[in-house]
Design an enzyme around this catalytic site. Structure first.
Site, PDB file in Angstrom:
ATOM      1  N   GLU A  33       0.837  -1.200   0.000  1.00 44.47           N
ATOM      2  CA  GLU A  33       0.000   0.000   0.000  1.00 44.47           C
ATOM      3  C   GLU A  33       0.873   1.253   0.000  1.00 44.47           C
ATOM      4  O   GLU A  33       1.919   1.284   0.655  1.00 44.47           O
ATOM      5  CB  GLU A  33      -0.877  -0.032   1.257  1.00 44.47           C
ATOM      6  CG  GLU A  33      -1.767   1.163   1.464  1.00 44.47           C
ATOM      7  CD  GLU A  33      -2.410   1.131   2.843  1.00 44.47           C
ATOM      8  OE1 GLU A  33      -3.616   1.432   2.939  1.00 44.47           O
ATOM      9  OE2 GLU A  33      -1.712   0.813   3.827  1.00 44.47           O
ATOM     10  N   HIS A  35       2.498   4.639   0.975  1.00 48.83           N
ATOM     11  CA  HIS A  35       2.768   5.284   2.250  1.00 48.83           C
ATOM     12  C   HIS A  35       3.477   6.621   2.021  1.00 48.83           C
ATOM     13  O   HIS A  35       4.527   6.902   2.610  1.00 48.83           O
ATOM     14  CB  HIS A  35       3.600   4.380   3.153  1.00 48.83           C
ATOM     15  CG  HIS A  35       2.803   3.354   3.890  1.00 48.83           C
ATOM     16  ND1 HIS A  35       2.272   2.250   3.268  1.00 48.83           N
ATOM     17  CD2 HIS A  35       2.394   3.281   5.192  1.00 48.83           C
ATOM     18  CE1 HIS A  35       1.588   1.529   4.153  1.00 48.83           C
ATOM     19  NE2 HIS A  35       1.655   2.133   5.318  1.00 48.83           N
ATOM     20  N   ASP A  44       3.788  -1.709   5.770  1.00 52.86           N
ATOM     21  CA  ASP A  44       2.992  -2.483   6.730  1.00 52.86           C
ATOM     22  C   ASP A  44       3.564  -3.883   6.940  1.00 52.86           C
ATOM     23  O   ASP A  44       3.598  -4.387   8.071  1.00 52.86           O
ATOM     24  CB  ASP A  44       1.545  -2.591   6.262  1.00 52.86           C
ATOM     25  CG  ASP A  44       0.807  -1.261   6.328  1.00 52.86           C
ATOM     26  OD1 ASP A  44       1.304  -0.344   7.011  1.00 52.86           O
ATOM     27  OD2 ASP A  44      -0.247  -1.135   5.697  1.00 52.86           O
ATOM     28  N   HIS A 119      -1.540  -3.647   9.283  1.00 53.86           N
ATOM     29  CA  HIS A 119      -2.371  -2.925   8.309  1.00 53.86           C
ATOM     30  C   HIS A 119      -3.760  -2.724   8.910  1.00 53.86           C
ATOM     31  O   HIS A 119      -4.488  -3.692   9.165  1.00 53.86           O
ATOM     32  CB  HIS A 119      -2.456  -3.730   7.012  1.00 53.86           C
ATOM     33  CG  HIS A 119      -3.271  -3.102   5.930  1.00 53.86           C
ATOM     34  ND1 HIS A 119      -3.032  -1.835   5.434  1.00 53.86           N
ATOM     35  CD2 HIS A 119      -4.349  -3.578   5.242  1.00 53.86           C
ATOM     36  CE1 HIS A 119      -3.908  -1.560   4.477  1.00 53.86           C
ATOM     37  NE2 HIS A 119      -4.723  -2.600   4.352  1.00 53.86           N
ATOM     38  N   GLU A 121      -6.683  -1.922   7.991  1.00 51.94           N
ATOM     39  CA  GLU A 121      -7.889  -2.470   7.370  1.00 51.94           C
ATOM     40  C   GLU A 121      -8.014  -3.993   7.455  1.00 51.94           C
ATOM     41  O   GLU A 121      -9.060  -4.560   7.130  1.00 51.94           O
ATOM     42  CB  GLU A 121      -7.954  -2.053   5.892  1.00 51.94           C
ATOM     43  CG  GLU A 121      -8.189  -0.575   5.661  1.00 51.94           C
ATOM     44  CD  GLU A 121      -6.899   0.231   5.578  1.00 51.94           C
ATOM     45  OE1 GLU A 121      -6.887   1.269   4.907  1.00 51.94           O
ATOM     46  OE2 GLU A 121      -5.892  -0.184   6.206  1.00 51.94           O
ATOM     47  N   HIS A 173      -1.490   7.109   9.256  1.00 53.65           N
ATOM     48  CA  HIS A 173      -0.996   6.430   8.057  1.00 53.65           C
ATOM     49  C   HIS A 173       0.156   7.223   7.449  1.00 53.65           C
ATOM     50  O   HIS A 173       0.003   8.389   7.071  1.00 53.65           O
ATOM     51  CB  HIS A 173      -2.121   6.293   7.036  1.00 53.65           C
ATOM     52  CG  HIS A 173      -1.686   5.645   5.759  1.00 53.65           C
ATOM     53  ND1 HIS A 173      -1.388   4.300   5.679  1.00 53.65           N
ATOM     54  CD2 HIS A 173      -1.477   6.152   4.522  1.00 53.65           C
ATOM     55  CE1 HIS A 173      -1.029   4.014   4.446  1.00 53.65           C
ATOM     56  NE2 HIS A 173      -1.068   5.114   3.724  1.00 53.65           N
ATOM     57  N   GLU A 178       4.568   5.357  11.965  1.00 56.56           N
ATOM     58  CA  GLU A 178       5.152   4.475  10.954  1.00 56.56           C
ATOM     59  C   GLU A 178       6.497   5.001  10.459  1.00 56.56           C
ATOM     60  O   GLU A 178       7.432   4.219  10.250  1.00 56.56           O
ATOM     61  CB  GLU A 178       4.184   4.308   9.784  1.00 56.56           C
ATOM     62  CG  GLU A 178       2.966   3.472  10.127  1.00 56.56           C
ATOM     63  CD  GLU A 178       2.098   3.168   8.925  1.00 56.56           C
ATOM     64  OE1 GLU A 178       1.666   2.009   8.781  1.00 56.56           O
ATOM     65  OE2 GLU A 178       1.849   4.097   8.118  1.00 56.56           O
TER      66      GLU A 178
END
Length: 266
Positions: A33, A35, A44, A119, A121, A173, A178
């Site tokens: 994904e 970032h 992730d 992650h 989701e 995010h 992160e």
């Protein structure tokens, strides 16, 4: 061969490790994904793997190969599906994948399994896969834990990392948490000079489909990572690993020790 990594063990070594009644097997779960411009697509997966390895070192655990694809990115917590590189699974696909893996690990003799999620989701699809696997196995001696590593950041650590206020995990995010953890675990993959300075995203109290790409900043970042640092990453990494290791000893190794003690008394 690395003694903590399942993929580097021979089948004989792996079988011997599973004979330990306290053995815990960790399965990192991430995603592919976007970032932002400063972090890699595999963030992730990389972070869930690094956290799992740090925990395994403290409990002599085994780390299974990482699930590197996750459920579809959502605008409010991952920027959405509209960015190049974000490559996702349908919810049923992810649940069935987890179902198969957990069932296979159980067939081999693993009785204590931990899914380390990186992650946002993924959460409920991992849960579905776990519950289906437990139903398939029908083995009451098997126990499975699912955790999100960020939930082990206690209020005092959050205050130190966010002295000016915490925007919430959903908006983190590609932001401070992160970015700092990546700077600590994988400094060669972080471009601090490319961090976009954006205000925290504001979303309406509903979702629309197809996803609205204009809800998200063009960078893909949901709040600024400008205050991220290696020092913050080191602080959080140590706290997260210690917290998870403590929870696993309490829920798994502690229960095994207590059961053995009760059997001896009987």
């Amino acid at each position: 061969m690395h003694p903590l990594m399942m993929g580097s063990l021979s089948w004989i070594e792996y079988q011997q490790r599973l004979q330990d009644e306290n053995q815990i097997l960790l399965l990192p779960c991430g995603a592919l994904e976007q970032h932002g411009p400063h972090l890699p697509l595999g963030t992730d997966a990389l972070l869930s793997t690094s956290v799992a390895q740090s925990v395994a070192e403290q409990i002599n655990g085994i780390v299974a190969p990482t699930i590197s694809y996750g459920y579809k990115s959502q605008p409010k917590c991952g920027g959405g599906q509209n960015f190049p590189g974000t490559t996702s699974l349908d919810g049923n696909s992810l649940s069935q994948l987890i179902r198969d893996i957990v069932r296979e690990l159980a067939r081999q003799g693993a009785t204590q399994i931990v899914l380390v999620n990186g992650h946002y989701e993924n959460q409920w699809f991992l849960t579905e896969g776990i519950e289906l696997a437990i139903r398939d196995v029908g083995n009451t001696s098997m126990r499975v834990m699912r955790l999100e590593y960020w939930d082990f950041l206690t209020p005092d650590i959050i205050t130190k990392v966010f002295p000016d206020g915490f925007p919430g995990f959903a908006l983190e995010h590609a932001a401070v948490i992160e970015t700092s953890l990546m700077a600590y675990y994988h400094p060669n993959l972080v471009r601090l000079d490319l961090i976009p300075d954006v205000s925290a995203a504001e979303f309406p109290p509903y979702d629309l489909f197809p996803q609205c790409s204009d809800w998200v900043h063009a960078s893909g970042v949901l709040s600024s990572a400008k205050s991220a640092s290696v020092e913050k990453g080191s602080l959080m990494a140590a706290h997260i690993a210690k917290g998870i290791a403590t929870a696993l000893k309490q829920e798994f190794q502690g229960s095994v020790t207590n059961a053995v003690a009760l059997n001896h008394k009987a």
